[in-house]
Design a protein around this motif. Structure first.
Motif, PDB file in Angstrom:
ATOM      1  N   ARG A  34       0.818  -1.220   0.000  1.00 23.46           N
ATOM      2  CA  ARG A  34       0.000   0.000   0.000  1.00 23.46           C
ATOM      3  C   ARG A  34       0.850   1.268   0.000  1.00 23.46           C
ATOM      4  N   LEU A  35       2.167   1.118  -0.029  1.00 24.07           N
ATOM      5  CA  LEU A  35       3.047   2.276  -0.148  1.00 24.07           C
ATOM      6  C   LEU A  35       3.003   2.786  -1.578  1.00 24.07           C
ATOM      7  N   ASP A  36       3.468   4.013  -1.794  1.00 28.14           N
ATOM      8  CA  ASP A  36       3.497   4.549  -3.151  1.00 28.14           C
ATOM      9  C   ASP A  36       4.816   4.245  -3.859  1.00 28.14           C
ATOM     10  N   GLN A  37       5.654   3.420  -3.248  1.00 23.60           N
ATOM     11  CA  GLN A  37       6.919   3.028  -3.865  1.00 23.60           C
ATOM     12  C   GLN A  37       7.045   1.512  -3.923  1.00 23.60           C
ATOM     13  N   THR A  38       7.845   1.027  -4.834  1.00 23.49           N
ATOM     14  CA  THR A  38       8.066  -0.400  -5.017  1.00 23.49           C
ATOM     15  C   THR A  38       8.878  -0.964  -3.858  1.00 23.49           C
ATOM     16  N   VAL A  39       8.530  -2.188  -3.441  1.00 22.73           N
ATOM     17  CA  VAL A  39       9.283  -2.869  -2.400  1.00 22.73           C
ATOM     18  C   VAL A  39       9.750  -4.233  -2.913  1.00 22.73           C
ATOM     19  N   GLY A  55       5.118  -3.639  -6.808  1.00 23.86           N
ATOM     20  CA  GLY A  55       5.029  -2.225  -7.136  1.00 23.86           C
ATOM     21  C   GLY A  55       4.183  -1.456  -6.127  1.00 23.86           C
ATOM     22  N   GLY A  56       4.304  -0.132  -6.184  1.00 27.61           N
ATOM     23  CA  GLY A  56       3.514   0.720  -5.303  1.00 27.61           C
ATOM     24  C   GLY A  56       2.032   0.552  -5.557  1.00 27.61           C
ATOM     25  N   ASP A  57       1.256   0.477  -4.483  1.00 28.14           N
ATOM     26  CA  ASP A  57      -0.194   0.296  -4.563  1.00 28.14           C
ATOM     27  C   ASP A  57      -0.606  -0.881  -5.448  1.00 28.14           C
ATOM     28  N   SER A  58       0.074  -2.006  -5.276  1.00 32.44           N
ATOM     29  CA  SER A  58      -0.265  -3.201  -6.043  1.00 32.44           C
ATOM     30  C   SER A  58      -0.006  -4.441  -5.201  1.00 32.44           C
ATOM     31  N   SER A  59      -0.203  -5.589  -5.808  1.00 30.36           N
ATOM     32  CA  SER A  59       0.035  -6.839  -5.099  1.00 30.36           C
ATOM     33  C   SER A  59       0.725  -7.833  -6.029  1.00 30.36           C
ATOM     34  N   ASN A  60       1.285  -8.864  -5.418  1.00 24.57           N
ATOM     35  CA  ASN A  60       1.961  -9.921  -6.150  1.00 24.57           C
ATOM     36  C   ASN A  60       1.888 -11.154  -5.269  1.00 24.57           C
ATOM     37  N   SER A  61       2.300 -12.281  -5.780  1.00 26.85           N
ATOM     38  CA  SER A  61       2.234 -13.495  -4.976  1.00 26.85           C
ATOM     39  C   SER A  61       3.379 -14.437  -5.321  1.00 26.85           C
ATOM     40  N   LEU A  62       3.585 -15.383  -4.442  1.00 31.30           N
ATOM     41  CA  LEU A  62       4.593 -16.419  -4.619  1.00 31.30           C
ATOM     42  C   LEU A  62       3.886 -17.753  -4.457  1.00 31.30           C
ATOM     43  N   GLY A  63       3.843 -18.532  -5.527  1.00 31.15           N
ATOM     44  CA  GLY A  63       3.202 -19.834  -5.471  1.00 31.15           C
ATOM     45  C   GLY A  63       4.055 -20.833  -4.700  1.00 31.15           C
ATOM     46  N   THR A  64       3.462 -21.464  -3.703  1.00 31.96           N
ATOM     47  CA  THR A  64       4.147 -22.483  -2.922  1.00 31.96           C
ATOM     48  C   THR A  64       3.110 -23.347  -2.217  1.00 31.96           C
ATOM     49  N   ASP A  65       3.424 -24.623  -2.070  1.00 31.81           N
ATOM     50  CA  ASP A  65       2.505 -25.489  -1.335  1.00 31.81           C
ATOM     51  C   ASP A  65       3.048 -25.854   0.038  1.00 31.81           C
ATOM     52  N   GLU A  66       4.132 -25.163   0.444  1.00 34.54           N
ATOM     53  CA  GLU A  66       4.697 -25.379   1.772  1.00 34.54           C
ATOM     54  C   GLU A  66       5.257 -24.071   2.310  1.00 34.54           C
ATOM     55  N   CYS A  67       5.460 -24.007   3.616  1.00 33.56           N
ATOM     56  CA  CYS A  67       6.048 -22.811   4.220  1.00 33.56           C
ATOM     57  C   CYS A  67       7.515 -22.716   3.823  1.00 33.56           C
ATOM     58  N   LEU A  68       7.962 -21.492   3.549  1.00 34.94           N
ATOM     59  CA  LEU A  68       9.342 -21.255   3.112  1.00 34.94           C
ATOM     60  C   LEU A  68      10.032 -20.261   4.031  1.00 34.94           C
ATOM     61  N   GLY A  69      11.281 -20.540   4.366  1.00 37.92           N
ATOM     62  CA  GLY A  69      12.111 -19.596   5.098  1.00 37.92           C
ATOM     63  C   GLY A  69      11.815 -19.523   6.578  1.00 37.92           C
ATOM     64  N   THR A  70      12.509 -18.579   7.214  1.00 37.41           N
ATOM     65  CA  THR A  70      12.357 -18.347   8.650  1.00 37.41           C
ATOM     66  C   THR A  70      11.927 -16.915   8.948  1.00 37.41           C
ATOM     67  N   ALA A  71      12.029 -16.027   7.950  1.00 36.79           N
ATOM     68  CA  ALA A  71      11.631 -14.631   8.128  1.00 36.79           C
ATOM     69  C   ALA A  71      11.302 -14.022   6.765  1.00 36.79           C
ATOM     70  N   ILE A  72      10.418 -13.030   6.780  1.00 35.81           N
ATOM     71  CA  ILE A  72      10.050 -12.282   5.583  1.00 35.81           C
ATOM     72  C   ILE A  72      10.572 -10.859   5.770  1.00 35.81           C
ATOM     73  N   VAL A  73      11.403 -10.401   4.836  1.00 34.60           N
ATOM     74  CA  VAL A  73      12.022  -9.081   4.936  1.00 34.60           C
ATOM     75  C   VAL A  73      11.513  -8.206   3.789  1.00 34.60           C
ATOM     76  N   VAL A  74      11.107  -6.985   4.132  1.00 32.67           N
ATOM     77  CA  VAL A  74      10.604  -6.038   3.138  1.00 32.67           C
ATOM     78  C   VAL A  74      11.523  -4.826   3.114  1.00 32.67           C
ATOM     79  N   LYS A  75      12.042  -4.510   1.916  1.00 31.29           N
ATOM     80  CA  LYS A  75      12.914  -3.344   1.725  1.00 31.29           C
ATOM     81  C   LYS A  75      12.433  -2.531   0.535  1.00 31.29           C
ATOM     82  N   THR A  76      12.808  -1.261   0.532  1.00 31.98           N
ATOM     83  CA  THR A  76      12.530  -0.415  -0.625  1.00 31.98           C
ATOM     84  C   THR A  76      13.521  -0.764  -1.721  1.00 31.98           C
TER      85      THR A  76
END
Length: 108
Positions: A34-39, A55-76
């Motif tokens: 929901r930010l106006d900049q890409t992350v 992208g800013g004010d958009s959505s995307n997804s990652l297809g997976t049938d299992e949990c991945l990783g140990t943390a989710i990190v969001v950066k500009t």
């Protein structure tokens, strides 16, 4: 009987030609920005390069049938940390990057 078989065959062919084929939903993690900049959303500890650009004010997804990783990190795009969630990215969960920079990670 031949007429019934021909009718079923025609209906099947028509369904295939018009795209009327049931396509089951695939498991995925959804990211909404929901930010106006890409992350850039990166999964730490996932054993592979799992990165999703949203992208800013958009959505995307990652297809997976299992949990991945140990943390989710969001950066500009500039590499500035927006936030992190100390949980794996799991199917049927959504991460929302709010317009104030906070993160909400919830099960759908």
């Amino acid at each position: 009987m031949k007429r019934q078989i021909a009718t079923v065959g025609c209906l099947t062919a028509l369904g295939l030609l018009t795209g009327c084929v049931y396509d089951a939903a695939r498991p995925q993690v959804t990211y909404e920005n929901r930010l106006d900049q890409t992350v850039l959303v990166t999964l730490e500890g996932a054993g592979g390069p799992y990165e999703v650009v949203v992208g800013g004010d958009s959505s995307n997804s990652l297809g997976t049938d299992e949990c991945l990783g140990t943390a989710i990190v969001v950066k500009t795009e500039d590499g500035d940390l927006v936030g992190r969630v100390e949980e794996p990215a799991c199917p049927d969960w959504s991460l929302v990057v709010n317009d104030d920079g906070t993160l909400d990670y919830t099960e759908d």
